[in-house]
Design a protein around this motif. Structure first.
Motif, PDB file in Angstrom:
ATOM      1  N   ASP A   1       0.501  -1.377  -0.531  1.00 24.47           N
ATOM      2  CA  ASP A   1       0.449   0.158   0.215  1.00 24.47           C
ATOM      3  C   ASP A   1       1.111   1.370   0.098  1.00 24.47           C
ATOM      4  O   ASP A   1       1.504   1.498   0.627  1.00 24.47           O
ATOM      5  CB  ASP A   1      -1.135   0.298   1.165  1.00 24.47           C
ATOM      6  CG  ASP A   1      -1.772   0.880   0.920  1.00 24.47           C
ATOM      7  OD1 ASP A   1      -1.514   2.354   0.644  1.00 24.47           O
ATOM      8  OD2 ASP A   1      -3.130   1.033   2.384  1.00 24.47           O
ATOM      9  N   PRO A   2       0.625   2.200  -0.628  1.00 25.83           N
ATOM     10  CA  PRO A   2       1.229   2.803  -1.080  1.00 25.83           C
ATOM     11  C   PRO A   2       1.576   3.992   0.391  1.00 25.83           C
ATOM     12  O   PRO A   2       2.527   4.996   0.528  1.00 25.83           O
ATOM     13  CB  PRO A   2       1.536   4.054  -2.631  1.00 25.83           C
ATOM     14  CG  PRO A   2       0.171   3.425  -2.853  1.00 25.83           C
ATOM     15  CD  PRO A   2       0.023   2.345  -1.988  1.00 25.83           C
ATOM     16  N   THR A   3       0.045   4.151   1.030  1.00 25.37           N
ATOM     17  CA  THR A   3       0.173   4.980   2.379  1.00 25.37           C
ATOM     18  C   THR A   3       1.317   4.466   3.339  1.00 25.37           C
ATOM     19  O   THR A   3       1.204   5.639   4.371  1.00 25.37           O
ATOM     20  CB  THR A   3      -1.198   5.126   2.942  1.00 25.37           C
ATOM     21  OG1 THR A   3      -1.575   3.756   2.883  1.00 25.37           O
ATOM     22  CG2 THR A   3      -1.655   5.133   1.348  1.00 25.37           C
ATOM     23  N   LEU A   4       1.571   4.016   2.983  1.00 28.47           N
ATOM     24  CA  LEU A   4       3.036   2.508   4.020  1.00 28.47           C
ATOM     25  C   LEU A   4       4.428   3.533   3.420  1.00 28.47           C
ATOM     26  O   LEU A   4       5.162   2.818   4.379  1.00 28.47           O
ATOM     27  CB  LEU A   4       2.868   1.388   4.691  1.00 28.47           C
ATOM     28  CG  LEU A   4       0.991   0.936   4.712  1.00 28.47           C
ATOM     29  CD1 LEU A   4       1.188  -0.414   5.405  1.00 28.47           C
ATOM     30  CD2 LEU A   4       0.921   1.728   6.144  1.00 28.47           C
ATOM     31  N   ALA A   5       5.298   3.450   2.531  1.00 32.07           N
ATOM     32  CA  ALA A   5       5.368   3.859   1.993  1.00 32.07           C
ATOM     33  C   ALA A   5       6.626   4.532   3.132  1.00 32.07           C
ATOM     34  O   ALA A   5       6.004   5.584   3.239  1.00 32.07           O
ATOM     35  CB  ALA A   5       6.205   4.703   0.551  1.00 32.07           C
ATOM     36  N   LEU A   6       8.307   3.808   2.882  1.00 37.20           N
ATOM     37  CA  LEU A   6       8.968   4.863   4.123  1.00 37.20           C
ATOM     38  C   LEU A   6      10.116   4.568   4.140  1.00 37.20           C
ATOM     39  O   LEU A   6      10.443   2.984   3.983  1.00 37.20           O
ATOM     40  CB  LEU A   6       8.462   3.908   6.099  1.00 37.20           C
ATOM     41  CG  LEU A   6       8.750   5.108   6.523  1.00 37.20           C
ATOM     42  CD1 LEU A   6       8.112   6.411   6.954  1.00 37.20           C
ATOM     43  CD2 LEU A   6       8.146   4.346   8.161  1.00 37.20           C
TER      44      LEU A   6
ATOM     45  N   THR B   1      11.265 -11.930   9.811  1.00 30.04           N
ATOM     46  CA  THR B   1      11.292 -10.948   9.827  1.00 30.04           C
ATOM     47  C   THR B   1      10.249 -10.432   8.490  1.00 30.04           C
ATOM     48  O   THR B   1      10.611 -10.743   7.290  1.00 30.04           O
ATOM     49  CB  THR B   1      11.783  -9.995  10.427  1.00 30.04           C
ATOM     50  OG1 THR B   1      12.950 -10.076  11.402  1.00 30.04           O
ATOM     51  CG2 THR B   1      11.126  -8.842   9.506  1.00 30.04           C
ATOM     52  N   ILE B   2       8.719  -9.353   9.003  1.00 30.22           N
ATOM     53  CA  ILE B   2       8.260  -8.970   8.358  1.00 30.22           C
ATOM     54  C   ILE B   2       8.431  -7.538   7.846  1.00 30.22           C
ATOM     55  O   ILE B   2       8.321  -7.211   9.077  1.00 30.22           O
ATOM     56  CB  ILE B   2       6.565  -9.412   7.865  1.00 30.22           C
ATOM     57  CG1 ILE B   2       6.529 -10.855   7.965  1.00 30.22           C
ATOM     58  CG2 ILE B   2       5.454  -8.687   7.398  1.00 30.22           C
ATOM     59  CD1 ILE B   2       6.919 -11.720   7.080  1.00 30.22           C
ATOM     60  N   SER B   3       8.723  -6.840   6.983  1.00 31.74           N
ATOM     61  CA  SER B   3       9.696  -5.784   7.040  1.00 31.74           C
ATOM     62  C   SER B   3       9.140  -4.754   5.947  1.00 31.74           C
ATOM     63  O   SER B   3       8.381  -5.588   4.774  1.00 31.74           O
ATOM     64  CB  SER B   3      10.658  -5.936   7.363  1.00 31.74           C
ATOM     65  OG  SER B   3      11.734  -6.497   6.310  1.00 31.74           O
ATOM     66  N   ILE B   4       8.738  -3.847   5.631  1.00 30.00           N
ATOM     67  CA  ILE B   4       9.317  -2.661   4.800  1.00 30.00           C
ATOM     68  C   ILE B   4      10.226  -2.051   5.443  1.00 30.00           C
ATOM     69  O   ILE B   4      10.835  -1.381   5.805  1.00 30.00           O
ATOM     70  CB  ILE B   4       7.740  -1.650   4.635  1.00 30.00           C
ATOM     71  CG1 ILE B   4       7.487  -1.100   6.238  1.00 30.00           C
ATOM     72  CG2 ILE B   4       6.092  -2.629   4.625  1.00 30.00           C
ATOM     73  CD1 ILE B   4       6.378   0.175   6.007  1.00 30.00           C
ATOM     74  N   GLY B   5      10.078  -1.119   3.220  1.00 28.45           N
ATOM     75  CA  GLY B   5      11.922  -0.229   3.146  1.00 28.45           C
ATOM     76  C   GLY B   5      11.413   0.209   2.041  1.00 28.45           C
ATOM     77  O   GLY B   5      11.634  -0.700   0.780  1.00 28.45           O
ATOM     78  N   GLY B   6      10.572   1.696   2.013  1.00 33.51           N
ATOM     79  CA  GLY B   6      10.654   2.179   0.544  1.00 33.51           C
ATOM     80  C   GLY B   6       9.726   2.161   0.339  1.00 33.51           C
ATOM     81  O   GLY B   6       8.972   1.900   0.977  1.00 33.51           O
ATOM     82  N   ALA B   7       8.961   1.525  -0.369  1.00 37.69           N
ATOM     83  CA  ALA B   7       7.946   1.071  -1.608  1.00 37.69           C
ATOM     84  C   ALA B   7       8.177  -0.632  -1.632  1.00 37.69           C
ATOM     85  O   ALA B   7       7.006  -0.730  -2.119  1.00 37.69           O
ATOM     86  CB  ALA B   7       7.483   1.722  -2.448  1.00 37.69           C
ATOM     87  N   GLN B   8       8.464  -0.804  -0.762  1.00 36.93           N
ATOM     88  CA  GLN B   8       9.406  -2.700  -0.461  1.00 36.93           C
ATOM     89  C   GLN B   8       8.477  -3.587   0.102  1.00 36.93           C
ATOM     90  O   GLN B   8       8.571  -2.633   1.420  1.00 36.93           O
ATOM     91  CB  GLN B   8       9.752  -3.103  -1.474  1.00 36.93           C
ATOM     92  CG  GLN B   8      10.545  -2.471  -2.655  1.00 36.93           C
ATOM     93  CD  GLN B   8      12.437  -2.320  -2.991  1.00 36.93           C
ATOM     94  OE1 GLN B   8      13.109  -3.373  -3.158  1.00 36.93           O
ATOM     95  NE2 GLN B   8      13.509  -1.543  -2.575  1.00 36.93           N
ATOM     96  N   ALA B   9       8.305  -4.267  -0.058  1.00 41.54           N
ATOM     97  CA  ALA B   9       7.951  -5.455   1.593  1.00 41.54           C
ATOM     98  C   ALA B   9       8.715  -6.940   1.337  1.00 41.54           C
ATOM     99  O   ALA B   9       9.149  -6.840   0.000  1.00 41.54           O
ATOM    100  CB  ALA B   9       6.144  -5.692   1.023  1.00 41.54           C
TER     101      ALA B   9
END
Length: 253
Positions: A153-158, A172-180
């Motif tokens: 979801d682009p609203t979660l990009a960070l 681990t389930i993680s996010i970075g930039g626009a990736q999961a």
């Protein structure tokens, strides 16, 4: 110079990697449609059973072909790939969908609260946004079995953390930039840790060694922390834990 791509608006470039590999570039961006074409080209190459082809390695935008130079020459493989790339590159209509249990927050996802604060949302809303999409496994890389996913979801990009952690847990389930990402082993990471899955996506003694494959679909299933120990024991005993179904385009990202 890039070779014209007969299928559309992308350029095909074939780059030598010494005398044992070629990289076929189909574009320069992170785009699910581009990755789908990479996987479609890989399927064509594998179906052609090219002499001397040892391994294929798909990425977001390219396909690397490892070659046995005692069997064939890179130039011959490059010529064959140019022919195989002609025409529309469409991914298979049928693929695997994995439902992956995830325990979010707390000790399992130490960055969940901070990510929620950064976005002005509650942790529950972050979990809802993260678990809603159907993701696509676009590539395995960096470390064995690391599954990079499109569809966040682009609203979660960070942006990534300013300082990486020396060690983050397997699963681990993680996010970075626009990736999961689904991490397969314990390793350093500068990504934001939202949760953890007991699923063993990389198991050297298992066949197949890698649970997920490029082109697979993934849905995250929020799971009660009280279930972690039982699921983790089951996974350690060799049970897949993740539910696998054959998915048509109905649940495609």
């Amino acid at each position: 110079m890039p070779d014209p791509d007969p299928a559309g608006d992308l350029a095909l470039r074939i780059l030598p990697c010494g005398d044992t590999a070629l990289t076929v570039e189909l574009g320069e961006t992170i785009d699910p449609r581009l990755n789908a074409r990479v996987l479609a080209l890989e399927a064509r190459v594998l179906a052609a059973n090219l002499p001397g082809l040892v391994e294929t390695v798909p990425t977001y935008r390219s396909l690397t072909l490892h070659i046995d130079p005692l069997v064939t020459e890179p130039a011959r493989v490059a010529s064959a790939v140019r022919e195989l790339a002609r025409g529309a590159l469409s991914p298979p209509a049928r693929r695997r969908l994995w439902r992956v249990p995830v325990v979010y927050g707390g000790a399992f996802g130490v960055d969940l609260d901070a990510v929620a604060e950064r976005h002005g949302l509650t942790p529950a809303k972050i979990v809802e946004h993260h678990a809603s999409p159907v993701y696509r496994v676009v590539m395995l890389g960096f470390l064995p079995g690391y599954a990079y996913l499109s569809g966040l979801d682009p609203t979660l990009a960070l942006s990534r953390r300013p300082s990486p952690r020396p060690v983050t847990p397997a699963g681990t389930i993680s996010i970075g930039g626009a990736q999961a990402l689904i991490a397969s082993i314990a390793a350093p990471s500068g990504w934001h840790l939202l949760g953890r899955t007991p699923v063993r996506s990389f198991a050297p003694g298992r066949d197949p060694v890698f649970l997920f494959a490029p082109g697979d679909a993934v849905r995250f299933v929020p799971t009660d922390p009280a279930r972690w120990d039982a699921l983790d024991r089951a996974a350690a005993a060799g049970e897949p834990v993740a539910e696998r179904v054959e998915a048509e385009a109905a649940e495609s990202p």
